[in-house]
Write an enzyme that holds these catalytic residues in place. Sequence first.
Site, PDB file in Angstrom:
ATOM      1  N   GLU A  29     -13.028 -44.176   3.765  1.00  0.00           N
ATOM      2  CA  GLU A  29     -14.034 -43.580   2.799  1.00  0.00           C
ATOM      3  C   GLU A  29     -14.503 -44.734   1.841  1.00  0.00           C
ATOM      4  OE1 GLU A  29     -17.080 -42.325   0.993  1.00  0.00           O
ATOM      5  OE2 GLU A  29     -16.141 -40.763   2.424  1.00  0.00           O
ATOM      6  N   ASP A  51     -16.078 -50.860   3.946  1.00  0.00           N
ATOM      7  CA  ASP A  51     -17.170 -50.510   4.636  1.00  0.00           C
ATOM      8  C   ASP A  51     -16.942 -50.421   6.282  1.00  0.00           C
ATOM      9  OD1 ASP A  51     -19.885 -50.368   6.146  1.00  0.00           O
ATOM     10  OD2 ASP A  51     -20.781 -51.729   4.520  1.00  0.00           O
ATOM     11  N   ILE A  52     -17.257 -49.182   6.727  1.00  0.00           N
ATOM     12  CA  ILE A  52     -17.199 -48.748   8.073  1.00  0.00           C
ATOM     13  C   ILE A  52     -17.494 -49.749   9.167  1.00  0.00           C
ATOM     14  CG2 ILE A  52     -18.906 -47.343   8.544  1.00  0.00           C
ATOM     15  CD1 ILE A  52     -16.685 -45.651  10.244  1.00  0.00           C
ATOM     16  N   CYS A  72     -25.132 -37.369   6.196  1.00  0.00           N
ATOM     17  CA  CYS A  72     -25.985 -36.133   6.515  1.00  0.00           C
ATOM     18  C   CYS A  72     -27.464 -36.425   6.240  1.00  0.00           C
ATOM     19  CB  CYS A  72     -25.586 -34.706   6.474  1.00  0.00           C
ATOM     20  SG  CYS A  72     -25.424 -34.438   4.967  1.00  0.00           S
TER      21      CYS A  72
END
Length: 458
Positions: A29, A51-52, A72
């Site tokens: 996260e 950061d992904i 989303c």
Amino acid sequence: MRVVSLFAGCGGLDLGFEKAGFDVVWANEYDSSIHATYRLNHPKTQLCTFDIRKIRAENIPDCDGIIGGPPCQSWSLGGKSLGIEDDRGKLVYDYIRIVKDKKPKFFIMENVPGMVTPRHIDVFNEFLNLFRSAGYVVKYELMNAADFQIPQERKRVIIVGILNGLNVEYLFPTKLNSTPVTLFRAIGDLKISPTPYNNERICIESNIIPNHDYYTGPYDSKFMARNRVRGWDELSFTIQAQAKNEPLHPQAPKMVYVSAQERKFVKGKEHLYRRLSVRECARIQTFPDGFKFIYDKVQDGYKMVGNAVPPRLAYHIALSINKCFSSSASTKSNIEIALIGYVKSESDFNIIRKENIYYIRGGNRPGAMQYGQLTIPIKWLLLHRGEHKELYELVTGKAEICHKQFLMNLGFHPNGEEYWFFRIKRVIKDDSIISLIIKETKELKHSPHIISVENIAW
């Protein structure tokens, strides 16, 4: 089984999987305002805060499953709905990349219904095809949280992938046969008035009930265009991630209609209108009271709660994954699929018997979406109307696509345009077989649903 959580948020999805017996070993996260809450409530899980887009498969522990809900906002019908034109929308590709590189046995991805609207359906299908190219049998379902004893209307798209070659058939959980959970059951016992906040710093310790704070900022014209109050005996509207858009507390009367663009509060009762508190929203999302949210700004509390997957919904999804991989369903040779369908009139029953055909609606409907993604044929069709039940065996187990006029020519009265229809082989009148199928489903409901049953011995 060991699970990794991406876009974990405060961990609603993680909590449901933990309750179902999964071990959430690692989570990612990036939002720093959430880290303290996640660590407090998931002390056994290693939290990665990078950061992904900078995370590679080798940075992630080995796991059996990957779960998560990419942002989303890019797909929400309530916003600009920019999809992959928004940088947040592109993060889905990072989710896919990690699944492809880690190759877990399964993955779960959650998002808003806007993903399957005409505006985004082509991109959505691209996502599905990328998962398939990564080596997965992919299914998706539009699920409503209210069907699983969650006190709100909340529809979400759930995508499930099972690694090719595992020889299992995944089926989504069916609706619970239970009385809906109302707002009174969910929050009726919270008698203490919540603490009002706008932009002040929260003092968590001052609340007798943790997180019982509510936002007092102004209502915009879009909010005031619709009634935002549900009664005590009703389900809540969807819990939002934006403080200003939260539903109003059921102590207030329904808002008064002025025009299509405006509603107003009942004169003389304006003091009763307030937003639900963060704790009330958490209750409606099915977070336990022992799950505490840490924040300085009340807006961050709403964000964490509203963005989460309801833990109770996550729990039932997790149970369906467990069932998929259980020993009783470990090989396709041990699985038989049954379709449970409601017949709305005796006239329709007569046409079904005469024409040897049963149909279900196509398009973005839960039953239809699940049917179209089965990898093995349906063997049984159990039809019901009141106490009357009839069991059929299907000719091929595969459906054919048809349109409204085809069914009307047979004497049916369909309301939609696109349908699947099944050719019926014969009627089975053995009550013991009917009972065997019924025991595998929680409810004989009006909408069609699909279940797996143990091999039926003749």
